[in-house]
Design a protein around this motif. Structure first.
Motif, PDB file in Angstrom:
ATOM      1  N   ARG A 175     -25.579 -44.499   2.406  1.00 54.41           N
ATOM      2  CA  ARG A 175     -25.717 -43.003   1.634  1.00 54.41           C
ATOM      3  C   ARG A 175     -24.699 -42.077   2.121  1.00 54.41           C
ATOM      4  O   ARG A 175     -24.858 -40.911   1.619  1.00 54.41           O
ATOM      5  CB  ARG A 175     -27.002 -42.782   2.330  1.00 54.41           C
ATOM      6  CG  ARG A 175     -28.466 -43.500   1.842  1.00 54.41           C
ATOM      7  CD  ARG A 175     -29.789 -42.717   2.053  1.00 54.41           C
ATOM      8  NE  ARG A 175     -30.051 -42.422   3.404  1.00 54.41           N
ATOM      9  CZ  ARG A 175     -30.501 -43.436   4.514  1.00 54.41           C
ATOM     10  NH1 ARG A 175     -30.971 -44.550   3.932  1.00 54.41           N
ATOM     11  NH2 ARG A 175     -30.592 -43.077   5.627  1.00 54.41           N
ATOM     12  N   ALA A 176     -23.932 -42.652   2.740  1.00 57.04           N
ATOM     13  CA  ALA A 176     -22.670 -41.631   3.123  1.00 57.04           C
ATOM     14  C   ALA A 176     -22.101 -41.019   2.021  1.00 57.04           C
ATOM     15  O   ALA A 176     -21.841 -41.729   1.128  1.00 57.04           O
ATOM     16  CB  ALA A 176     -21.861 -42.071   4.298  1.00 57.04           C
ATOM     17  N   PRO A 177     -21.281 -39.710   2.166  1.00 60.81           N
ATOM     18  CA  PRO A 177     -20.731 -39.287   0.933  1.00 60.81           C
ATOM     19  C   PRO A 177     -19.542 -40.120   0.616  1.00 60.81           C
ATOM     20  O   PRO A 177     -18.729 -40.579   1.432  1.00 60.81           O
ATOM     21  CB  PRO A 177     -20.414 -37.729   1.567  1.00 60.81           C
ATOM     22  CG  PRO A 177     -21.319 -37.574   2.555  1.00 60.81           C
ATOM     23  CD  PRO A 177     -21.644 -38.821   3.342  1.00 60.81           C
ATOM     24  N   ASN A 178     -19.127 -40.147  -0.508  1.00 59.39           N
ATOM     25  CA  ASN A 178     -17.994 -40.819  -1.120  1.00 59.39           C
ATOM     26  C   ASN A 178     -18.134 -42.331  -1.077  1.00 59.39           C
ATOM     27  O   ASN A 178     -17.111 -42.992  -1.883  1.00 59.39           O
ATOM     28  CB  ASN A 178     -16.919 -40.268  -0.344  1.00 59.39           C
ATOM     29  CG  ASN A 178     -16.668 -38.810  -0.717  1.00 59.39           C
ATOM     30  OD1 ASN A 178     -16.792 -38.385  -1.718  1.00 59.39           O
ATOM     31  ND2 ASN A 178     -16.383 -38.145   0.301  1.00 59.39           N
ATOM     32  N   VAL A 179     -19.003 -42.889  -0.439  1.00 55.31           N
ATOM     33  CA  VAL A 179     -19.113 -44.407  -0.170  1.00 55.31           C
ATOM     34  C   VAL A 179     -19.082 -45.027  -1.617  1.00 55.31           C
ATOM     35  O   VAL A 179     -18.244 -45.920  -1.863  1.00 55.31           O
ATOM     36  CB  VAL A 179     -20.201 -44.995   0.602  1.00 55.31           C
ATOM     37  CG1 VAL A 179     -20.487 -46.472   0.530  1.00 55.31           C
ATOM     38  CG2 VAL A 179     -19.909 -44.650   1.958  1.00 55.31           C
ATOM     39  N   ASN A 180     -20.116 -44.684  -2.461  1.00 58.49           N
ATOM     40  CA  ASN A 180     -20.289 -45.117  -3.879  1.00 58.49           C
ATOM     41  C   ASN A 180     -19.159 -44.969  -4.746  1.00 58.49           C
ATOM     42  O   ASN A 180     -18.793 -45.997  -5.415  1.00 58.49           O
ATOM     43  CB  ASN A 180     -21.598 -44.770  -4.253  1.00 58.49           C
ATOM     44  CG  ASN A 180     -22.291 -45.732  -5.271  1.00 58.49           C
ATOM     45  OD1 ASN A 180     -22.223 -46.952  -4.965  1.00 58.49           O
ATOM     46  ND2 ASN A 180     -23.111 -45.208  -6.116  1.00 58.49           N
ATOM     47  N   GLN A 181     -18.698 -43.736  -4.620  1.00 65.80           N
ATOM     48  CA  GLN A 181     -17.543 -43.440  -5.243  1.00 65.80           C
ATOM     49  C   GLN A 181     -16.337 -44.305  -4.985  1.00 65.80           C
ATOM     50  O   GLN A 181     -15.479 -44.756  -5.886  1.00 65.80           O
ATOM     51  CB  GLN A 181     -17.015 -42.057  -5.133  1.00 65.80           C
ATOM     52  CG  GLN A 181     -18.200 -40.875  -5.701  1.00 65.80           C
ATOM     53  CD  GLN A 181     -19.183 -40.594  -4.627  1.00 65.80           C
ATOM     54  OE1 GLN A 181     -19.467 -41.479  -3.750  1.00 65.80           O
ATOM     55  NE2 GLN A 181     -19.379 -39.192  -4.560  1.00 65.80           N
ATOM     56  N   THR A 182     -16.150 -44.774  -3.810  1.00 57.76           N
ATOM     57  CA  THR A 182     -14.781 -45.448  -3.363  1.00 57.76           C
ATOM     58  C   THR A 182     -15.124 -46.882  -3.859  1.00 57.76           C
ATOM     59  O   THR A 182     -14.102 -47.637  -4.308  1.00 57.76           O
ATOM     60  CB  THR A 182     -14.770 -45.414  -1.760  1.00 57.76           C
ATOM     61  OG1 THR A 182     -14.716 -44.000  -1.336  1.00 57.76           O
ATOM     62  CG2 THR A 182     -13.671 -46.239  -1.270  1.00 57.76           C
ATOM     63  N   LEU A 183     -16.240 -47.328  -3.697  1.00 60.80           N
ATOM     64  CA  LEU A 183     -16.679 -48.818  -3.924  1.00 60.80           C
ATOM     65  C   LEU A 183     -16.528 -48.882  -5.584  1.00 60.80           C
ATOM     66  O   LEU A 183     -15.884 -49.767  -6.095  1.00 60.80           O
ATOM     67  CB  LEU A 183     -18.043 -49.244  -3.607  1.00 60.80           C
ATOM     68  CG  LEU A 183     -18.309 -49.403  -2.258  1.00 60.80           C
ATOM     69  CD1 LEU A 183     -20.032 -49.350  -1.916  1.00 60.80           C
ATOM     70  CD2 LEU A 183     -17.675 -50.626  -1.517  1.00 60.80           C
ATOM     71  N   ALA A 184     -17.074 -47.810  -6.256  1.00 58.73           N
ATOM     72  CA  ALA A 184     -16.911 -47.786  -7.845  1.00 58.73           C
ATOM     73  C   ALA A 184     -15.515 -47.731  -8.522  1.00 58.73           C
ATOM     74  O   ALA A 184     -15.193 -48.688  -9.433  1.00 58.73           O
ATOM     75  CB  ALA A 184     -17.457 -46.622  -8.203  1.00 58.73           C
ATOM     76  N   ARG A 185     -14.357 -47.632  -7.642  1.00 59.32           N
ATOM     77  CA  ARG A 185     -13.068 -47.800  -7.882  1.00 59.32           C
ATOM     78  C   ARG A 185     -12.586 -49.206  -7.853  1.00 59.32           C
ATOM     79  O   ARG A 185     -11.630 -49.565  -8.428  1.00 59.32           O
ATOM     80  CB  ARG A 185     -12.094 -47.014  -7.042  1.00 59.32           C
ATOM     81  CG  ARG A 185     -12.429 -45.399  -6.917  1.00 59.32           C
ATOM     82  CD  ARG A 185     -10.838 -44.779  -6.650  1.00 59.32           C
ATOM     83  NE  ARG A 185     -10.863 -44.731  -4.925  1.00 59.32           N
ATOM     84  CZ  ARG A 185     -11.253 -44.198  -4.112  1.00 59.32           C
ATOM     85  NH1 ARG A 185     -12.143 -43.019  -4.543  1.00 59.32           N
ATOM     86  NH2 ARG A 185     -11.030 -44.460  -2.852  1.00 59.32           N
ATOM     87  N   GLU A 186     -13.397 -50.122  -7.305  1.00 54.30           N
ATOM     88  CA  GLU A 186     -12.923 -51.225  -7.278  1.00 54.30           C
ATOM     89  C   GLU A 186     -14.026 -52.261  -7.944  1.00 54.30           C
ATOM     90  O   GLU A 186     -14.207 -53.338  -7.990  1.00 54.30           O
ATOM     91  CB  GLU A 186     -12.971 -52.064  -5.903  1.00 54.30           C
ATOM     92  CG  GLU A 186     -11.715 -51.284  -4.893  1.00 54.30           C
ATOM     93  CD  GLU A 186     -10.573 -51.715  -5.452  1.00 54.30           C
ATOM     94  OE1 GLU A 186     -10.398 -53.090  -5.753  1.00 54.30           O
ATOM     95  OE2 GLU A 186      -9.294 -51.048  -5.524  1.00 54.30           O
ATOM     96  N   GLY A 187     -15.014 -51.518  -8.846  1.00 54.54           N
ATOM     97  CA  GLY A 187     -15.849 -52.174  -9.762  1.00 54.54           C
ATOM     98  C   GLY A 187     -17.078 -52.705  -8.937  1.00 54.54           C
ATOM     99  O   GLY A 187     -17.687 -53.622  -9.525  1.00 54.54           O
ATOM    100  N   THR A 188     -17.698 -52.252  -8.057  1.00 50.30           N
ATOM    101  CA  THR A 188     -18.957 -52.517  -7.223  1.00 50.30           C
ATOM    102  C   THR A 188     -19.537 -51.144  -6.914  1.00 50.30           C
ATOM    103  O   THR A 188     -19.061 -50.052  -7.114  1.00 50.30           O
ATOM    104  CB  THR A 188     -18.454 -53.650  -6.095  1.00 50.30           C
ATOM    105  OG1 THR A 188     -19.575 -53.999  -5.562  1.00 50.30           O
ATOM    106  CG2 THR A 188     -17.717 -52.469  -4.795  1.00 50.30           C
ATOM    107  N   GLU A 189     -20.791 -51.555  -6.348  1.00 54.92           N
ATOM    108  CA  GLU A 189     -21.839 -50.189  -6.168  1.00 54.92           C
ATOM    109  C   GLU A 189     -22.524 -50.634  -4.862  1.00 54.92           C
ATOM    110  O   GLU A 189     -22.814 -51.597  -4.586  1.00 54.92           O
ATOM    111  CB  GLU A 189     -22.358 -49.576  -7.331  1.00 54.92           C
ATOM    112  CG  GLU A 189     -23.408 -51.048  -7.780  1.00 54.92           C
ATOM    113  CD  GLU A 189     -23.982 -50.496  -9.076  1.00 54.92           C
ATOM    114  OE1 GLU A 189     -23.792 -49.591  -9.504  1.00 54.92           O
ATOM    115  OE2 GLU A 189     -24.801 -51.459  -9.736  1.00 54.92           O
TER     116      GLU A 189
END
Length: 317
Positions: free
Chosen positions: A270-284
């Motif tokens: 749930r930490a800020p930017n984790v999902n955004q960082t993962l999304a750059r590599e096509g995962t969530e």
């Protein structure tokens, strides 16, 4: 006597130290730079903050990540050695090498799923195919003339293609490679024509126009791969497969430590930017509701991968 009392007091305090009292190793079964390593390093700092101890990423590649899984299973069951693993290492590898006495689901305890992503059906643009249905029609008109590349026998891209062949009713030829990079390169060069690939390995090439993405392997479209239809929209509503990573610890790890790791993992996701960082590599982010929830998910997912391994006829290389 005073010295003895001091030593006893120090010893008692050491025993009473709450977990974790030292850094935790997060073992990755692949070399740096791959999808597993990327997920591990994305979670490294937020998980360390949640636990209050540093997370040390330990890359131990080899044998399709089985070396890392066995290493963690043989480590002390004290919560200080954590494995990030995929369906390949937990569910598929034991089926490919049934004589291997190592049984991941018995020797490792699930903590939580952490990420999930679809694969991408990508083709060489020279085929001049613009949709999944066009690919299916072409394959039916030309049985056995299309080659698909994968990162190896029994790999997720291989088994995703096996499911596609069965549901679409087509005949494709499997060409395995030793890794995702050479598999994608073969599609680029035209030696093979189709790949069911991880998003990081093909999205930059799709964006550059060097490969064409026809669909993602999730039932519905996803913002992770913008502009590309899911299987339902593409004409195969009965097709769905995803690739995940999760955390595991050695069997015998005390339940209170498993719970502590689960809570820290949930907080890290749930930490800020984790999902955004993962999304750059096509995962969530894909968090389990509890360790028991992850265990139940594994039991169901194992049925799909077992069926695909059987259909594929794949054996350990």
């Amino acid at each position: 006597m005073r010295v003895l009392a001091v030593l006893l007091l120090v010893g008692t305090q050491a025993v009473a130290q709450p977990y974790p009292a030292k850094p935790v190793r997060l073992v990755v079964g692949f070399t740096p730079g791959g999808a597993a390593d990327f997920a591990a390093r994305t979670l490294q700092d937020p998980l360390g903050r949640s636990l209050g101890q540093p997370i040390v990423v330990d890359n131990r590649p080899g044998a399709g990540s089985s070396i890392a899984a066995e290493h963690v299973a043989r480590s002390p069951a004290d919560g200080y050695t954590l494995l990030i693993a995929s369906p390949s290492s937990m569910l598929v590898n034991p089926l490919l090498a049934p004589k291997n006495p190592f049984a991941p689901l018995k020797e490792l305890i699930p903590v939580s799923k952490v990420t999930s992503s679809p694969l991408v059906v990508a083709v060489n643009p020279a085929l001049n195919l613009n949709s999944l249905q066009e690919l299916i029609d072409y394959a039916k008109r030309n049985p056995g003339k299309l080659n698909y590349a994968s990162s190896g026998n029994g790999s997720a891209p291989h088994l995703a293609a096996v499911l596609f062949v069965r549901i679409a009713g087509v005949e494709l030829v499997h060409v395995p490679f030793k890794g995702g990079a050479p598999a994608v390169q073969s599609v680029l060069s035209g030696d093979t024509q189709v790949s069911f690939a991880t998003p990081p390995s093909v999205l930059p090439l799709v964006q550059a126009g060097r490969l064409r993405a026809l669909a993602v392997t999730s039932r519905n479209r996803t913002p992770l791969v913008p502009g590309v239809p899911g299987m339902a929209d593409a004409g195969l509503p009965d097709y769905e497969i995803s690739f995940w990573y999760g955390f595991f610890v050695p069997a015998g790890t005390p339940q209170e430590i498993v719970r502590r790791l689960y809570a820290a993992t949930s907080q890290a996701l749930r930490a800020p930017n984790v999902n955004q960082t993962l999304a750059r590599e096509g995962t969530e982010v894909s968090s389990s509701q509890s360790p028991e929830d992850f265990s139940a998910f594994l039991a169901e997912d194992a049925k799909l991968w077992a069926r695909l391994v059987k259909d594929s006829g794949a054996k350990a290389e």
